[in-house]
Write a protein that holds these residues in place. Structure first.
Motif, PDB file in Angstrom:
ATOM      1  N   VAL A 155       0.846  -1.190   0.000  1.00  0.00           N
ATOM      2  CA  VAL A 155       0.000   0.000   0.000  1.00  0.00           C
ATOM      3  C   VAL A 155       0.885   1.245   0.000  1.00  0.00           C
ATOM      4  O   VAL A 155       1.877   1.322   0.719  1.00  0.00           O
ATOM      5  N   SER A 156       0.493   2.225  -0.815  1.00  0.00           N
ATOM      6  CA  SER A 156       1.273   3.461  -0.955  1.00  0.00           C
ATOM      7  C   SER A 156       1.207   4.287   0.322  1.00  0.00           C
ATOM      8  O   SER A 156       0.219   4.255   1.058  1.00  0.00           O
ATOM      9  N   ASP A 157       2.281   5.051   0.556  1.00  0.00           N
ATOM     10  CA  ASP A 157       2.354   5.894   1.738  1.00  0.00           C
ATOM     11  C   ASP A 157       1.527   7.169   1.593  1.00  0.00           C
ATOM     12  O   ASP A 157       1.190   7.803   2.588  1.00  0.00           O
ATOM     13  N   LYS A 158       1.196   7.540   0.367  1.00  0.00           N
ATOM     14  CA  LYS A 158       0.413   8.764   0.126  1.00  0.00           C
ATOM     15  C   LYS A 158      -0.817   8.423  -0.707  1.00  0.00           C
ATOM     16  O   LYS A 158      -0.794   7.505  -1.523  1.00  0.00           O
ATOM     17  N   ALA A 159      -1.858   9.210  -0.519  1.00  0.00           N
ATOM     18  CA  ALA A 159      -3.044   9.078  -1.361  1.00  0.00           C
ATOM     19  C   ALA A 159      -2.766   9.770  -2.699  1.00  0.00           C
ATOM     20  O   ALA A 159      -2.104  10.809  -2.738  1.00  0.00           O
ATOM     21  N   LEU A 160      -3.251   9.194  -3.750  1.00  0.00           N
ATOM     22  CA  LEU A 160      -3.071   9.764  -5.081  1.00  0.00           C
ATOM     23  C   LEU A 160      -4.304  10.586  -5.441  1.00  0.00           C
ATOM     24  O   LEU A 160      -5.429  10.098  -5.316  1.00  0.00           O
ATOM     25  N   PRO A 161      -4.137  11.842  -5.863  1.00  0.00           N
ATOM     26  CA  PRO A 161      -5.297  12.658  -6.231  1.00  0.00           C
ATOM     27  C   PRO A 161      -6.093  12.022  -7.380  1.00  0.00           C
ATOM     28  O   PRO A 161      -5.563  11.228  -8.152  1.00  0.00           O
ATOM     29  N   GLU A 162      -7.341  12.404  -7.468  1.00  0.00           N
ATOM     30  CA  GLU A 162      -8.206  11.896  -8.536  1.00  0.00           C
ATOM     31  C   GLU A 162      -7.619  12.227  -9.900  1.00  0.00           C
ATOM     32  O   GLU A 162      -6.907  13.216 -10.058  1.00  0.00           O
ATOM     33  N   GLY A 163      -7.950  11.433 -10.883  1.00  0.00           N
ATOM     34  CA  GLY A 163      -7.499  11.658 -12.245  1.00  0.00           C
ATOM     35  C   GLY A 163      -6.735  10.463 -12.777  1.00  0.00           C
ATOM     36  O   GLY A 163      -6.597   9.449 -12.103  1.00  0.00           O
ATOM     37  N   ARG A 164      -6.277  10.608 -13.996  1.00  0.00           N
ATOM     38  CA  ARG A 164      -5.491   9.555 -14.632  1.00  0.00           C
ATOM     39  C   ARG A 164      -4.027   9.741 -14.288  1.00  0.00           C
ATOM     40  O   ARG A 164      -3.501  10.844 -14.366  1.00  0.00           O
ATOM     41  N   TRP A 165      -3.354   8.649 -13.954  1.00  0.00           N
ATOM     42  CA  TRP A 165      -1.946   8.688 -13.597  1.00  0.00           C
ATOM     43  C   TRP A 165      -1.219   7.519 -14.241  1.00  0.00           C
ATOM     44  O   TRP A 165      -1.786   6.445 -14.405  1.00  0.00           O
ATOM     45  N   ILE A 166       0.037   7.735 -14.563  1.00  0.00           N
ATOM     46  CA  ILE A 166       0.906   6.660 -15.027  1.00  0.00           C
ATOM     47  C   ILE A 166       1.897   6.399 -13.908  1.00  0.00           C
ATOM     48  O   ILE A 166       2.601   7.310 -13.463  1.00  0.00           O
ATOM     49  N   LEU A 167       1.927   5.155 -13.432  1.00  0.00           N
ATOM     50  CA  LEU A 167       2.824   4.788 -12.348  1.00  0.00           C
ATOM     51  C   LEU A 167       4.056   4.120 -12.922  1.00  0.00           C
ATOM     52  O   LEU A 167       3.948   3.149 -13.669  1.00  0.00           O
ATOM     53  N   ARG A 168       5.227   4.622 -12.574  1.00  0.00           N
ATOM     54  CA  ARG A 168       6.489   4.010 -12.984  1.00  0.00           C
ATOM     55  C   ARG A 168       7.089   3.346 -11.752  1.00  0.00           C
ATOM     56  O   ARG A 168       7.593   4.016 -10.858  1.00  0.00           O
ATOM     57  N   PHE A 169       7.001   2.022 -11.731  1.00  0.00           N
ATOM     58  CA  PHE A 169       7.465   1.247 -10.591  1.00  0.00           C
ATOM     59  C   PHE A 169       8.951   0.955 -10.674  1.00  0.00           C
ATOM     60  O   PHE A 169       9.508   0.756 -11.758  1.00  0.00           O
ATOM     61  N   ASP A 170       9.565   0.879  -9.497  1.00  0.00           N
ATOM     62  CA  ASP A 170      10.956   0.455  -9.362  1.00  0.00           C
ATOM     63  C   ASP A 170      10.968  -0.518  -8.184  1.00  0.00           C
ATOM     64  O   ASP A 170      10.796  -0.110  -7.035  1.00  0.00           O
ATOM     65  N   ILE A 171      11.143  -1.802  -8.480  1.00  0.00           N
ATOM     66  CA  ILE A 171      11.102  -2.839  -7.452  1.00  0.00           C
ATOM     67  C   ILE A 171      12.471  -3.508  -7.387  1.00  0.00           C
ATOM     68  O   ILE A 171      13.033  -3.889  -8.417  1.00  0.00           O
ATOM     69  N   GLU A 172      12.963  -3.659  -6.164  1.00  0.00           N
ATOM     70  CA  GLU A 172      14.242  -4.332  -5.955  1.00  0.00           C
ATOM     71  C   GLU A 172      14.041  -5.478  -4.975  1.00  0.00           C
ATOM     72  O   GLU A 172      13.407  -5.311  -3.934  1.00  0.00           O
ATOM     73  N   ALA A 173      14.600  -6.659  -5.323  1.00  0.00           N
ATOM     74  CA  ALA A 173      14.538  -7.827  -4.452  1.00  0.00           C
ATOM     75  C   ALA A 173      15.630  -8.798  -4.884  1.00  0.00           C
ATOM     76  O   ALA A 173      15.869  -8.975  -6.086  1.00  0.00           O
ATOM     77  N   ASP A 174      16.273  -9.427  -3.920  1.00  0.00           N
ATOM     78  CA  ASP A 174      17.337 -10.403  -4.189  1.00  0.00           C
ATOM     79  C   ASP A 174      18.432  -9.847  -5.085  1.00  0.00           C
ATOM     80  O   ASP A 174      18.957 -10.554  -5.957  1.00  0.00           O
ATOM     81  N   GLY A 175      18.765  -8.580  -4.949  1.00  0.00           N
ATOM     82  CA  GLY A 175      19.824  -7.979  -5.747  1.00  0.00           C
ATOM     83  C   GLY A 175      19.445  -7.713  -7.190  1.00  0.00           C
ATOM     84  O   GLY A 175      20.289  -7.340  -7.997  1.00  0.00           O
ATOM     85  N   LYS A 176      18.197  -7.896  -7.532  1.00  0.00           N
ATOM     86  CA  LYS A 176      17.714  -7.643  -8.898  1.00  0.00           C
ATOM     87  C   LYS A 176      16.748  -6.479  -8.864  1.00  0.00           C
ATOM     88  O   LYS A 176      16.069  -6.240  -7.875  1.00  0.00           O
ATOM     89  N   SER A 177      16.683  -5.766  -9.973  1.00  0.00           N
ATOM     90  CA  SER A 177      15.743  -4.646 -10.034  1.00  0.00           C
ATOM     91  C   SER A 177      14.835  -4.813 -11.246  1.00  0.00           C
ATOM     92  O   SER A 177      15.211  -5.411 -12.254  1.00  0.00           O
ATOM     93  N   TRP A 178      13.634  -4.272 -11.110  1.00  0.00           N
ATOM     94  CA  TRP A 178      12.618  -4.351 -12.158  1.00  0.00           C
ATOM     95  C   TRP A 178      11.929  -3.006 -12.242  1.00  0.00           C
ATOM     96  O   TRP A 178      11.612  -2.381 -11.236  1.00  0.00           O
ATOM     97  N   ARG A 179      11.712  -2.569 -13.455  1.00  0.00           N
ATOM     98  CA  ARG A 179      10.963  -1.331 -13.689  1.00  0.00           C
ATOM     99  C   ARG A 179       9.794  -1.645 -14.608  1.00  0.00           C
ATOM    100  O   ARG A 179       9.933  -2.414 -15.554  1.00  0.00           O
TER     101      ARG A 179
END
Length: 165
Positions: free
Chosen positions: A125-149
Motif C-alpha cells: 500500500v502506498s504511503d500517500k493518497a493519489l489525487p483523482e485523475g489519470r496517472w501513469i505509475l512508474r514502478f521500481d522494485i528491488e529484491a534479491d539484488g535484482k531490479s525491475w521497472r
C-alpha cells in the motif's frame, strides 16, 4: 435566344482576385494559429534533456528491459477508497523494496513519489493518497539484488475495480 437578351456578366477584376487571396490565406492562417495554440496548450509532452545522449543509451535500455522481462515479475494496481494505491505483486521474491513515481499523462500535475509498505492482506500500500485523475505509475522494485521497472495506469474513476457512481 438572342444575344441581346442574355444577362451581362460583370468583369473579373483585380479587386475580386485580391478578396479571394486575402480570404483564402486568412482562413489558412487562422486555422494554423488555432491548431498551434491548441497543440501548445493541451500536451506538455515528454522530452529528453539531450536526444543525442539518450540515443547512445538506447541499446543498454533495451538490454535492461529484456532482463527485467525475463524476471517475470508483475504488478497489478488498484485505487482504494481512501485514495491510497494497493499493488499486488506476483513472481517477486520475498521482502522487496517497492517504489513508484506517479506522473500525470499530460504533465499538468506535479510528479508524486510513492513508497509502498506491505499490508496485512499481502498487498503493498502506498504511503500517500493519489489525487483523482489519470496517472501513469512508474514502478521500481528491488529484491534479491535484482531490479525491475515497469509501468501501470491508474484511472481516477475506479475504486478497487468498481466504477465510482
Amino acid at each position: 435566344m438572342s444575344s441581346q437578351q442574355a444577362p451581362r456578366r460583370k468583369p473579373f477584376t483585380g479587386k475580386h482576385m485580391t478578396l479571394i487571396l486575402v480570404g483564402g490565406f486568412g482562413i489558412v492562417f487562422g486555422v494554423n494559429f488555432l491548431m498551434a495554440g491548441l497543440a501548445t496548450s493541451t500536451f506538455g509532452g515528454i522530452v529528453v534533456e539531450n536526444s543525442y545522449v539518450a540515443s547512445q543509451h538506447f541499446n543498454r535500455w533495451l538490454d535492461e528491459a529484456a532482463k527485467e522481462k525475463a524476471l517475470g515479475w508483475k504488478v497489478d494496481v488498484e485505487r482504494r477508497a481512501d485514495g491510497h494505491l494497493a499493488a499486488a505483486l506476483s513472481g517477486v521474491p520475498a521482502y522487496p523494496t517497492v517504489k513508484a513515481v506517479a506522473r500525470h499523462p499530460l504533465g499538468r500535475k506535479d510528479d508524486i513519489a510513492l513508497t509502498f509498505d506491505k499490508h496485512a492482506d499481502g498487498t503493498y500500500v502506498s504511503d500517500k493518497a493519489l489525487p483523482e485523475g489519470r496517472w501513469i505509475l512508474r514502478f521500481d522494485i528491488e529484491a534479491d539484488g535484482k531490479s525491475w521497472r515497469g509501468e501501470d495506469q491508474v484511472e481516477g474513476l475506479e475504486v478497487m475495480g468498481q466504477p465510482v457512481p
